[in-house]
Design a protein around this motif. Structure first.
Motif, PDB file in Angstrom:
ATOM      1  N   ILE A 270      -1.106   1.277  -8.635  1.00  0.00           N
ATOM      2  CA  ILE A 270      -2.307   1.391  -7.303  1.00  0.00           C
ATOM      3  C   ILE A 270      -1.640   0.445  -6.162  1.00  0.00           C
ATOM      4  O   ILE A 270      -2.059   1.322  -5.235  1.00  0.00           O
ATOM      5  CB  ILE A 270      -3.655   0.538  -7.866  1.00  0.00           C
ATOM      6  CG1 ILE A 270      -4.236   1.436  -9.063  1.00  0.00           C
ATOM      7  CG2 ILE A 270      -4.650   0.799  -6.702  1.00  0.00           C
ATOM      8  CD1 ILE A 270      -5.214   0.775  -9.726  1.00  0.00           C
ATOM      9  N   ALA A 271      -1.236  -0.309  -6.383  1.00  0.00           N
ATOM     10  CA  ALA A 271      -0.737  -1.246  -4.897  1.00  0.00           C
ATOM     11  C   ALA A 271       0.329  -0.493  -4.404  1.00  0.00           C
ATOM     12  O   ALA A 271       0.296  -0.187  -3.046  1.00  0.00           O
ATOM     13  CB  ALA A 271      -0.100  -2.466  -5.226  1.00  0.00           C
ATOM     14  N   LYS A 272       1.067   0.292  -5.033  1.00  0.00           N
ATOM     15  CA  LYS A 272       2.262   1.138  -4.445  1.00  0.00           C
ATOM     16  C   LYS A 272       1.624   2.163  -3.572  1.00  0.00           C
ATOM     17  O   LYS A 272       2.037   2.540  -2.726  1.00  0.00           O
ATOM     18  CB  LYS A 272       3.018   1.770  -5.621  1.00  0.00           C
ATOM     19  CG  LYS A 272       4.612   1.111  -5.879  1.00  0.00           C
ATOM     20  CD  LYS A 272       5.336   1.838  -6.928  1.00  0.00           C
ATOM     21  CE  LYS A 272       6.618   1.459  -6.965  1.00  0.00           C
ATOM     22  NZ  LYS A 272       7.234   2.016  -7.998  1.00  0.00           N
ATOM     23  N   GLN A 273       0.620   2.909  -4.342  1.00  0.00           N
ATOM     24  CA  GLN A 273      -0.060   3.926  -3.614  1.00  0.00           C
ATOM     25  C   GLN A 273      -0.821   3.543  -2.452  1.00  0.00           C
ATOM     26  O   GLN A 273      -0.644   4.257  -1.271  1.00  0.00           O
ATOM     27  CB  GLN A 273      -1.083   4.817  -4.610  1.00  0.00           C
ATOM     28  CG  GLN A 273      -0.595   5.383  -5.707  1.00  0.00           C
ATOM     29  CD  GLN A 273      -1.501   5.783  -6.904  1.00  0.00           C
ATOM     30  OE1 GLN A 273      -2.734   5.988  -6.352  1.00  0.00           O
ATOM     31  NE2 GLN A 273      -1.295   6.005  -8.136  1.00  0.00           N
ATOM     32  N   PHE A 274      -1.461   2.228  -2.411  1.00  0.00           N
ATOM     33  CA  PHE A 274      -1.910   1.810  -1.515  1.00  0.00           C
ATOM     34  C   PHE A 274      -0.896   1.505  -0.172  1.00  0.00           C
ATOM     35  O   PHE A 274      -1.565   1.751   0.906  1.00  0.00           O
ATOM     36  CB  PHE A 274      -2.831   0.450  -1.713  1.00  0.00           C
ATOM     37  CG  PHE A 274      -3.658   0.130  -0.915  1.00  0.00           C
ATOM     38  CD1 PHE A 274      -4.747   0.479  -0.349  1.00  0.00           C
ATOM     39  CD2 PHE A 274      -3.466  -1.203  -0.228  1.00  0.00           C
ATOM     40  CE1 PHE A 274      -5.716   0.169   0.514  1.00  0.00           C
ATOM     41  CE2 PHE A 274      -4.285  -1.786   0.703  1.00  0.00           C
ATOM     42  CZ  PHE A 274      -5.429  -1.260   1.376  1.00  0.00           C
ATOM     43  N   SER A 275      -0.024   0.938  -0.472  1.00  0.00           N
ATOM     44  CA  SER A 275       1.046   0.604   0.582  1.00  0.00           C
ATOM     45  C   SER A 275       1.574   1.657   1.414  1.00  0.00           C
ATOM     46  O   SER A 275       1.857   1.550   2.550  1.00  0.00           O
ATOM     47  CB  SER A 275       2.340  -0.092  -0.117  1.00  0.00           C
ATOM     48  OG  SER A 275       3.073   0.835  -0.804  1.00  0.00           O
ATOM     49  N   LYS A 276       1.559   2.932   0.600  1.00  0.00           N
ATOM     50  CA  LYS A 276       1.878   4.101   1.549  1.00  0.00           C
ATOM     51  C   LYS A 276       0.904   4.272   2.602  1.00  0.00           C
ATOM     52  O   LYS A 276       0.897   5.134   3.360  1.00  0.00           O
ATOM     53  CB  LYS A 276       2.012   5.368   0.443  1.00  0.00           C
ATOM     54  CG  LYS A 276       3.088   4.819  -0.735  1.00  0.00           C
ATOM     55  CD  LYS A 276       4.398   5.411  -0.474  1.00  0.00           C
ATOM     56  CE  LYS A 276       5.418   5.009  -1.699  1.00  0.00           C
ATOM     57  NZ  LYS A 276       5.371   3.811  -2.286  1.00  0.00           N
ATOM     58  N   ILE A 277      -0.498   4.237   2.393  1.00  0.00           N
ATOM     59  CA  ILE A 277      -1.550   4.621   3.289  1.00  0.00           C
ATOM     60  C   ILE A 277      -1.728   3.623   4.152  1.00  0.00           C
ATOM     61  O   ILE A 277      -2.051   4.205   5.314  1.00  0.00           O
ATOM     62  CB  ILE A 277      -2.844   4.879   2.267  1.00  0.00           C
ATOM     63  CG1 ILE A 277      -2.817   6.039   1.457  1.00  0.00           C
ATOM     64  CG2 ILE A 277      -4.222   4.704   2.833  1.00  0.00           C
ATOM     65  CD1 ILE A 277      -3.609   5.996   0.312  1.00  0.00           C
ATOM     66  N   ILE A 278      -1.694   2.299   3.956  1.00  0.00           N
ATOM     67  CA  ILE A 278      -2.226   1.433   5.060  1.00  0.00           C
ATOM     68  C   ILE A 278      -1.022   1.359   6.075  1.00  0.00           C
ATOM     69  O   ILE A 278       0.308   1.474   6.048  1.00  0.00           O
ATOM     70  CB  ILE A 278      -2.400   0.079   4.528  1.00  0.00           C
ATOM     71  CG1 ILE A 278      -1.483  -0.343   3.586  1.00  0.00           C
ATOM     72  CG2 ILE A 278      -3.592   0.243   4.051  1.00  0.00           C
ATOM     73  CD1 ILE A 278      -1.709  -1.963   3.358  1.00  0.00           C
ATOM     74  N   SER A 279      -1.315   0.927   7.367  1.00  0.00           N
ATOM     75  CA  SER A 279      -0.406   1.046   8.330  1.00  0.00           C
ATOM     76  C   SER A 279      -0.716  -0.164   9.267  1.00  0.00           C
ATOM     77  O   SER A 279      -1.752  -0.960   9.200  1.00  0.00           O
ATOM     78  CB  SER A 279      -0.272   2.214   8.983  1.00  0.00           C
ATOM     79  OG  SER A 279      -1.743   2.504   9.641  1.00  0.00           O
ATOM     80  N   VAL A 280       0.029  -0.660   9.939  1.00  0.00           N
ATOM     81  CA  VAL A 280       0.282  -1.616  11.163  1.00  0.00           C
ATOM     82  C   VAL A 280      -1.121  -1.564  11.893  1.00  0.00           C
ATOM     83  O   VAL A 280      -1.794  -0.727  12.098  1.00  0.00           O
ATOM     84  CB  VAL A 280       1.401  -1.393  12.082  1.00  0.00           C
ATOM     85  CG1 VAL A 280       0.965  -2.251  13.540  1.00  0.00           C
ATOM     86  CG2 VAL A 280       2.618  -1.855  11.227  1.00  0.00           C
ATOM     87  N   GLY A 281      -1.979  -2.975  11.981  1.00  0.00           N
ATOM     88  CA  GLY A 281      -2.984  -3.051  12.630  1.00  0.00           C
ATOM     89  C   GLY A 281      -4.246  -3.078  11.786  1.00  0.00           C
ATOM     90  O   GLY A 281      -5.343  -3.245  12.256  1.00  0.00           O
ATOM     91  N   GLU A 282      -3.852  -2.735  10.521  1.00  0.00           N
ATOM     92  CA  GLU A 282      -5.011  -2.801   9.656  1.00  0.00           C
ATOM     93  C   GLU A 282      -5.243  -4.217   8.828  1.00  0.00           C
ATOM     94  O   GLU A 282      -4.402  -4.820   8.785  1.00  0.00           O
ATOM     95  CB  GLU A 282      -4.864  -1.679   8.616  1.00  0.00           C
ATOM     96  CG  GLU A 282      -4.862  -0.342   9.227  1.00  0.00           C
ATOM     97  CD  GLU A 282      -5.029   0.988   8.568  1.00  0.00           C
ATOM     98  OE1 GLU A 282      -6.019   1.608   8.675  1.00  0.00           O
ATOM     99  OE2 GLU A 282      -3.801   1.305   7.944  1.00  0.00           O
ATOM    100  N   ILE A 283      -6.480  -4.337   8.303  1.00  0.00           N
ATOM    101  CA  ILE A 283      -6.983  -5.465   7.780  1.00  0.00           C
ATOM    102  C   ILE A 283      -7.502  -5.043   6.461  1.00  0.00           C
ATOM    103  O   ILE A 283      -8.147  -4.140   6.019  1.00  0.00           O
ATOM    104  CB  ILE A 283      -7.929  -6.102   8.720  1.00  0.00           C
ATOM    105  CG1 ILE A 283      -7.387  -6.548   9.909  1.00  0.00           C
ATOM    106  CG2 ILE A 283      -8.731  -7.410   7.952  1.00  0.00           C
ATOM    107  CD1 ILE A 283      -8.193  -7.184  10.916  1.00  0.00           C
ATOM    108  N   VAL A 284      -6.994  -5.889   5.190  1.00  0.00           N
ATOM    109  CA  VAL A 284      -7.249  -5.702   3.969  1.00  0.00           C
ATOM    110  C   VAL A 284      -8.065  -6.896   3.479  1.00  0.00           C
ATOM    111  O   VAL A 284      -7.290  -7.960   3.496  1.00  0.00           O
ATOM    112  CB  VAL A 284      -6.057  -5.469   3.125  1.00  0.00           C
ATOM    113  CG1 VAL A 284      -6.337  -5.010   1.609  1.00  0.00           C
ATOM    114  CG2 VAL A 284      -5.313  -4.084   3.601  1.00  0.00           C
ATOM    115  N   LEU A 285      -9.277  -6.678   3.020  1.00  0.00           N
ATOM    116  CA  LEU A 285     -10.075  -7.798   2.479  1.00  0.00           C
ATOM    117  C   LEU A 285     -10.022  -7.750   0.842  1.00  0.00           C
ATOM    118  O   LEU A 285     -10.087  -6.850   0.223  1.00  0.00           O
ATOM    119  CB  LEU A 285     -11.494  -7.670   2.817  1.00  0.00           C
ATOM    120  CG  LEU A 285     -11.737  -7.175   4.248  1.00  0.00           C
ATOM    121  CD1 LEU A 285     -13.304  -7.264   4.519  1.00  0.00           C
ATOM    122  CD2 LEU A 285     -11.100  -8.139   5.284  1.00  0.00           C
ATOM    123  N   LEU A 286      -9.720  -8.958   0.349  1.00  0.00           N
ATOM    124  CA  LEU A 286      -9.418  -8.743  -1.191  1.00  0.00           C
ATOM    125  C   LEU A 286     -10.519  -9.879  -1.679  1.00  0.00           C
ATOM    126  O   LEU A 286     -10.609 -11.003  -1.571  1.00  0.00           O
ATOM    127  CB  LEU A 286      -8.122  -9.262  -1.623  1.00  0.00           C
ATOM    128  CG  LEU A 286      -7.073  -8.462  -0.928  1.00  0.00           C
ATOM    129  CD1 LEU A 286      -6.397  -9.146   0.105  1.00  0.00           C
ATOM    130  CD2 LEU A 286      -6.251  -7.926  -2.230  1.00  0.00           C
TER     131      LEU A 286
END
Ligand code: ATP
Ligand code: MG
Length: 142
Positions: A18-34
């Motif tokens: 899942i992390a791998k798929q997610f890494s392909k979608i997010i880009s610079v300037g984005e914020i990810v809350l965990l």
């Protein structure tokens, strides 16, 4: 990957997928809350995303509050767990990090100081269901 998404995982490799798929979608300037209780896999997820970017020196920032990793990508990795007052965040330059457009920001335990977070973000919720399974939910807020 489409949002919101929710998946029950029963191994580290399923989380990594899942992390791998997610890494392909997010880009610079984005914020990810965990968000999620202790040991539910927040740091593990950030490590897996970073590993996809070739960054291998990722560790939990809980004592330092913030870690930075870079090569071709710049990652800022916060952990709010040990923060007692919002002033501590401003003291370490939280707003400067937010205004910096060239990086991807991850924030573990983001829910502890939700008032400082931009409305536009990806939100990932981790939940331990039982000894062998965990739920990962990802939604996009804007
Ligand atoms: N399916 C899985 N996904 C992620 N981690 C898993 C999984 N199964 C077992 N683990 C283990 O669970 C632990 C999760 O720890 P991690 O440090 O990522 O949690 P955390 O949510 O960051 O905790 P904290 O709130 O203390 O920061 C790791 O030791 C990891 O190896
Ligand atoms: Mg952690």
């Amino acid at each position: 990957m489409y949002f919101p998404m929710s998946k029950v995982v029963s191994s580290e490799s399923e989380t990594t997928e899942i992390a791998k798929q997610f890494s392909k979608i997010i880009s610079v300037g984005e914020i990810v809350l965990l968000n999620g209780e202790l040991g539910t896999g927040k740091t593990f997820f950030v490590k897996s995303v970073c590993s996809d970017y070739g960054l291998t020196n990722v560790s939990s920032p809980s004592f330092a509050i913030v870690n930075e990793y870079h090569n071709s990508k710049k990652i800022i990795h916060f952990d709010f767990y040990r923060i007692k007052k919002v002033e501590e965040l401003y003291d370490i330059g939280f707003e400067d990090y937010l205004n910096e457009s060239g990086s991807i920001i991850f924030i573990e335990w983001a829910n502890l100081f939700s008032e400082v977070l931009p409305k536009r973000n990806y939100q990932i919720d981790f939940k331990l269901l039982n000894n062998s399974s965990r739920e990962i939910r990802i939604q996009k807020n804007d």
